[in-house]
Design a protein around this motif. Structure first.
Motif, PDB file in Angstrom:
ATOM      1  N   SER A 263       6.785 -10.657 -15.258  1.00  0.00           N
ATOM      2  CA  SER A 263       6.466  -9.420 -15.812  1.00  0.00           C
ATOM      3  C   SER A 263       4.770  -9.176 -15.494  1.00  0.00           C
ATOM      4  CB  SER A 263       6.473  -9.612 -17.471  1.00  0.00           C
ATOM      5  OG  SER A 263       5.484 -10.611 -17.831  1.00  0.00           O
ATOM      6  N   ARG A 264       4.188 -10.010 -14.778  1.00  0.00           N
ATOM      7  CA  ARG A 264       2.876  -9.690 -14.470  1.00  0.00           C
ATOM      8  C   ARG A 264       2.767  -9.837 -12.658  1.00  0.00           C
ATOM      9  NH1 ARG A 264       2.287  -8.370 -18.855  1.00  0.00           N
ATOM     10  NH2 ARG A 264       1.347  -9.656 -20.630  1.00  0.00           N
ATOM     11  N   GLU A 265       2.226  -8.688 -12.247  1.00  0.00           N
ATOM     12  CA  GLU A 265       1.786  -8.674 -10.822  1.00  0.00           C
ATOM     13  C   GLU A 265       0.258  -9.162 -10.606  1.00  0.00           C
ATOM     14  OE1 GLU A 265       3.882  -7.615  -8.785  1.00  0.00           O
ATOM     15  OE2 GLU A 265       5.331  -6.241  -9.549  1.00  0.00           O
ATOM     16  N   ILE A 266       0.402 -10.200  -9.306  1.00  0.00           N
ATOM     17  CA  ILE A 266      -0.998 -10.454  -8.667  1.00  0.00           C
ATOM     18  C   ILE A 266      -1.027  -9.726  -7.331  1.00  0.00           C
ATOM     19  CG2 ILE A 266      -2.395 -12.331  -8.005  1.00  0.00           C
ATOM     20  CD1 ILE A 266      -1.206 -14.125 -10.046  1.00  0.00           C
ATOM     21  N   ILE A 267      -1.481  -8.879  -7.164  1.00  0.00           N
ATOM     22  CA  ILE A 267      -1.759  -7.929  -5.932  1.00  0.00           C
ATOM     23  C   ILE A 267      -3.218  -8.197  -5.057  1.00  0.00           C
ATOM     24  CG2 ILE A 267      -1.378  -5.776  -4.923  1.00  0.00           C
ATOM     25  CD1 ILE A 267      -0.053  -4.838  -7.684  1.00  0.00           C
ATOM     26  N   ALA A 268      -3.163  -8.673  -3.959  1.00  0.00           N
ATOM     27  CA  ALA A 268      -4.136  -8.861  -2.988  1.00  0.00           C
ATOM     28  C   ALA A 268      -4.143  -7.580  -2.173  1.00  0.00           C
ATOM     29  CB  ALA A 268      -4.028 -10.140  -2.424  1.00  0.00           C
ATOM     30  N   TYR A 269      -5.027  -7.031  -2.008  1.00  0.00           N
ATOM     31  CA  TYR A 269      -5.452  -5.999  -1.033  1.00  0.00           C
ATOM     32  C   TYR A 269      -6.090  -6.879   0.262  1.00  0.00           C
ATOM     33  CZ  TYR A 269      -4.578  -1.599  -3.213  1.00  0.00           C
ATOM     34  OH  TYR A 269      -4.103  -0.676  -3.678  1.00  0.00           O
ATOM     35  N   VAL A 270      -5.402  -6.767   1.486  1.00  0.00           N
ATOM     36  CA  VAL A 270      -5.761  -7.607   2.678  1.00  0.00           C
ATOM     37  C   VAL A 270      -6.181  -6.649   3.577  1.00  0.00           C
ATOM     38  CG1 VAL A 270      -4.747  -9.376   4.172  1.00  0.00           C
ATOM     39  CG2 VAL A 270      -3.997  -9.542   1.919  1.00  0.00           C
ATOM     40  N   PHE A 271      -7.280  -7.056   4.205  1.00  0.00           N
ATOM     41  CA  PHE A 271      -8.081  -5.942   5.041  1.00  0.00           C
ATOM     42  C   PHE A 271      -8.459  -6.853   6.320  1.00  0.00           C
ATOM     43  CE2 PHE A 271     -12.007  -3.383   5.552  1.00  0.00           C
ATOM     44  CZ  PHE A 271     -11.336  -2.268   6.072  1.00  0.00           C
ATOM     45  N   PRO A 272      -7.827  -7.325   7.361  1.00  0.00           N
ATOM     46  CA  PRO A 272      -8.138  -7.968   8.463  1.00  0.00           C
ATOM     47  C   PRO A 272      -9.029  -7.147   9.417  1.00  0.00           C
ATOM     48  CG  PRO A 272      -5.880  -7.658   8.611  1.00  0.00           C
ATOM     49  CD  PRO A 272      -6.179  -7.118   7.259  1.00  0.00           C
ATOM     50  N   GLN A 273      -8.555  -5.932   9.179  1.00  0.00           N
ATOM     51  CA  GLN A 273      -9.195  -4.977  10.349  1.00  0.00           C
ATOM     52  C   GLN A 273      -8.812  -5.514  11.729  1.00  0.00           C
ATOM     53  OE1 GLN A 273     -13.294  -3.256   9.344  1.00  0.00           O
ATOM     54  NE2 GLN A 273     -13.427  -4.985   7.802  1.00  0.00           N
TER      55      GLN A 273
ATOM     56  N   ALA B 283      -4.360  -3.250   3.948  1.00  0.00           N
ATOM     57  CA  ALA B 283      -4.987  -2.115   4.393  1.00  0.00           C
ATOM     58  C   ALA B 283      -5.666  -1.944   5.860  1.00  0.00           C
ATOM     59  CB  ALA B 283      -6.220  -2.205   3.217  1.00  0.00           C
ATOM     60  N   PHE B 284      -5.690  -0.937   6.349  1.00  0.00           N
ATOM     61  CA  PHE B 284      -5.283   0.311   5.711  1.00  0.00           C
ATOM     62  C   PHE B 284      -4.269   0.792   7.120  1.00  0.00           C
ATOM     63  CE2 PHE B 284      -8.777   0.208   3.076  1.00  0.00           C
ATOM     64  CZ  PHE B 284      -8.272   0.601   1.879  1.00  0.00           C
ATOM     65  N   ALA B 285      -3.332   1.669   6.693  1.00  0.00           N
ATOM     66  CA  ALA B 285      -2.982   2.508   7.775  1.00  0.00           C
ATOM     67  C   ALA B 285      -3.452   3.896   7.603  1.00  0.00           C
ATOM     68  CB  ALA B 285      -1.327   2.935   7.493  1.00  0.00           C
ATOM     69  N   ASN B 286      -3.804   4.664   8.819  1.00  0.00           N
ATOM     70  CA  ASN B 286      -4.295   5.800   8.788  1.00  0.00           C
ATOM     71  C   ASN B 286      -3.285   7.148   8.833  1.00  0.00           C
ATOM     72  OD1 ASN B 286      -6.604   7.576   8.909  1.00  0.00           O
ATOM     73  ND2 ASN B 286      -7.299   6.672  10.900  1.00  0.00           N
ATOM     74  N   ILE B 287      -4.019   8.365   8.792  1.00  0.00           N
ATOM     75  CA  ILE B 287      -3.260   9.541   8.662  1.00  0.00           C
ATOM     76  C   ILE B 287      -3.662  10.255   9.995  1.00  0.00           C
ATOM     77  CG2 ILE B 287      -2.519  11.730   7.625  1.00  0.00           C
ATOM     78  CD1 ILE B 287      -2.936  10.488   4.899  1.00  0.00           C
ATOM     79  N   LYS B 288      -2.714  10.689  10.959  1.00  0.00           N
ATOM     80  CA  LYS B 288      -3.136  11.616  12.208  1.00  0.00           C
ATOM     81  C   LYS B 288      -2.088  12.475  12.263  1.00  0.00           C
ATOM     82  CE  LYS B 288      -6.638   9.037  13.852  1.00  0.00           C
ATOM     83  NZ  LYS B 288      -6.673   8.424  14.881  1.00  0.00           N
ATOM     84  N   ASP B 289      -2.527  13.562  12.282  1.00  0.00           N
ATOM     85  CA  ASP B 289      -1.697  14.918  12.515  1.00  0.00           C
ATOM     86  C   ASP B 289      -0.664  14.795  11.365  1.00  0.00           C
ATOM     87  OD1 ASP B 289      -2.914  15.627  14.847  1.00  0.00           O
ATOM     88  OD2 ASP B 289      -1.721  14.243  16.141  1.00  0.00           O
TER      89      ASP B 289
END
Length: 393
Positions: free
Chosen positions: A40-50, A70-76
């Motif tokens: 019932s509990r989430e442990i969420i890691a943002y992972v940002f290796p670039q 993290a992260f995808a980008n938005i293009k067009d």
């Protein structure tokens, strides 16, 4: 002020932590023998290796329920890869599911820097369809479990991004149509597809969104209850749990959670955010040990957790704000103030999550604590104790 990342001492880390970590038997593998996170509990890691490739064993997936990459980008108007090694990293994270088959891997799109395309992407039925189709293709290409929308922020300029008054309703429409499409796609893919959002902790974010409607279409609302003090002319806690009456900004995670619930978001969908980093101010006079005092913020400077022992070794003193349930460091000689998170404050936040029946905890971001101490504190705080043994009865 910036402190270099020098080798750290676990003894000094323990001093900073101020709380003992759970003791494990020396004869057992502490990872393999630890209890799993409550379902019932989430442990969420943002992972940002670039622009680097993750090491195969870099992420302790046994301690996580979800990774937001993290992260995808938005293009067009379409979701695209954000960095050069994303394909390799998605393969590595999918391989990690062998260790934790229940792990979910989502891609987080946007973020502070790359939210500029959201307003246009959400503007019309056609633009939303284009964005959502790209999301489906991206998720299928990399065998992911869903999408995390990190739009910073609808109806607000953010980092100089395009924004419109229409963002308020279009944010809702984008998520509703995304959920509808995912419901269809998961039947075809034979697996659940998850949706989540990273949201600002301010009242202004709530004024520019329809969170009572939005929450219907997402699995979790990842509340960014940090960065309450970024820059500015005075010191303060980056992520206070409660409001200290002396805090002139009157900010806290508790206030944000309450406002979200009042806006129609159920506690069961709220994930409390933690910062795995610290911030500093200089030129802070020695009053109230530097807390809520004028100073010069070190803009753009983040301390990762392993750097903090260097501060203790050079004259910083750890203080605990019992009203806010937050630690901080102050050096009366150099007049430097540091706000950060540690196991004691994390333990208090885990208690809060449990008491208020929130969905769990997320943090930004994984690589800021190579010691694993902060993740262990989260896991220990949210994992129910094993049932008492009946042996010998």
């Amino acid at each position: 002020m910036r402190v270099s990342a020098a080798p750290f001492s676990r003894a000094l880390l323990a001093l900073i932590a101020f709380v003992a970590m759970p003791v494990l038997s020396s004869s057992a593998d502490p990872v393999a023998s630890a209890p799993a996170v409550s379902a019932s509990r989430e442990i969420i890691a943002y992972v940002f290796p670039q622009n680097r490739v993750l090491a195969p064993d870099e992420i302790n997936v046994r301690r996580l329920t979800r990774i937001n990459y993290a992260f995808a980008n938005i293009k067009d108007g379409q979701i695209v890869e954000g960095f050069s090694h994303d394909a390799e990293n998605f393969a590595i994270l999918n391989e990690a599911k062998r260790t934790n088959p229940s792990l979910k891997i989502l891609v987080s799109v946007g973020g502070w820097t790359w939210s500029g395309g959201f307003s246009d992407a959400a503007l019309t039925p056609r633009s939303r369809e284009r964005f959502i189709l790209s999301a489906v293709r991206f998720i299928e290409r990399y065998k992911l479990d869903g999408l995390d929308i990190d739009w910073e922020y609808p109806g607000q300029p953010g980092a100089g991004n395009t924004f419109r008054p229409e963002d308020k309703h279009n944010f809702t429409l984008l998520l509703a149509e995304l959920r509808l499409r995912f419901d269809k796609e998961q039947t075809r893919l034979h697996r659940r597809l998850y949706t989540s959002i990273a949201t600002g902790a301010s009242s202004k974010f709530l004024l520019n969104t329809e969170m009572d409607k939005v929450q219907r279409y997402v699995d979790t609302v990842n509340l960014m209850t940090y960065d309450f003090y970024v820059g500015g002319p005075a010191t303060g806690h980056d992520a206070p749990l409660f409001h200290n009456p002396a805090d002139p900004k009157n900010v806290s995670a508790d206030r944000s959670v309450t406002e979200y619930e009042q806006a129609g978001v159920p506690a069961s969908k709220i994930v409390l955010g933690l910062p795995f980093y610290g911030r500093s101010w200089g030129e802070v006079e020695n009053r109230n040990n530097g807390l809520f005092q004028p100073g010069r913020a070190a803009r753009g400077v983040h301390f990762s957790y392993p750097e903090l022992p260097n501060l203790i070794a050079t004259g910083f003193i750890r203080h605990w704000d019992s009203a806010a349930a937050a630690p901080y460091l102050y050096n009366p000689r150099t007049k430097v103030f540091v706000t950060y998170e540690d196991p004691q404050s994390i333990a208090e936040k885990c208690k809060y999550v449990t008491a208020h029946k929130l969905r769990g905890i997320m943090f930004w971001e994984y690589s800021n604590d190579t010691t694993g101490i902060l993740l262990e504190a989260v896991h220990g705080g949210l994992t129910p104790p094993p049932p008492a043994s009946s042996a010998g009865n």
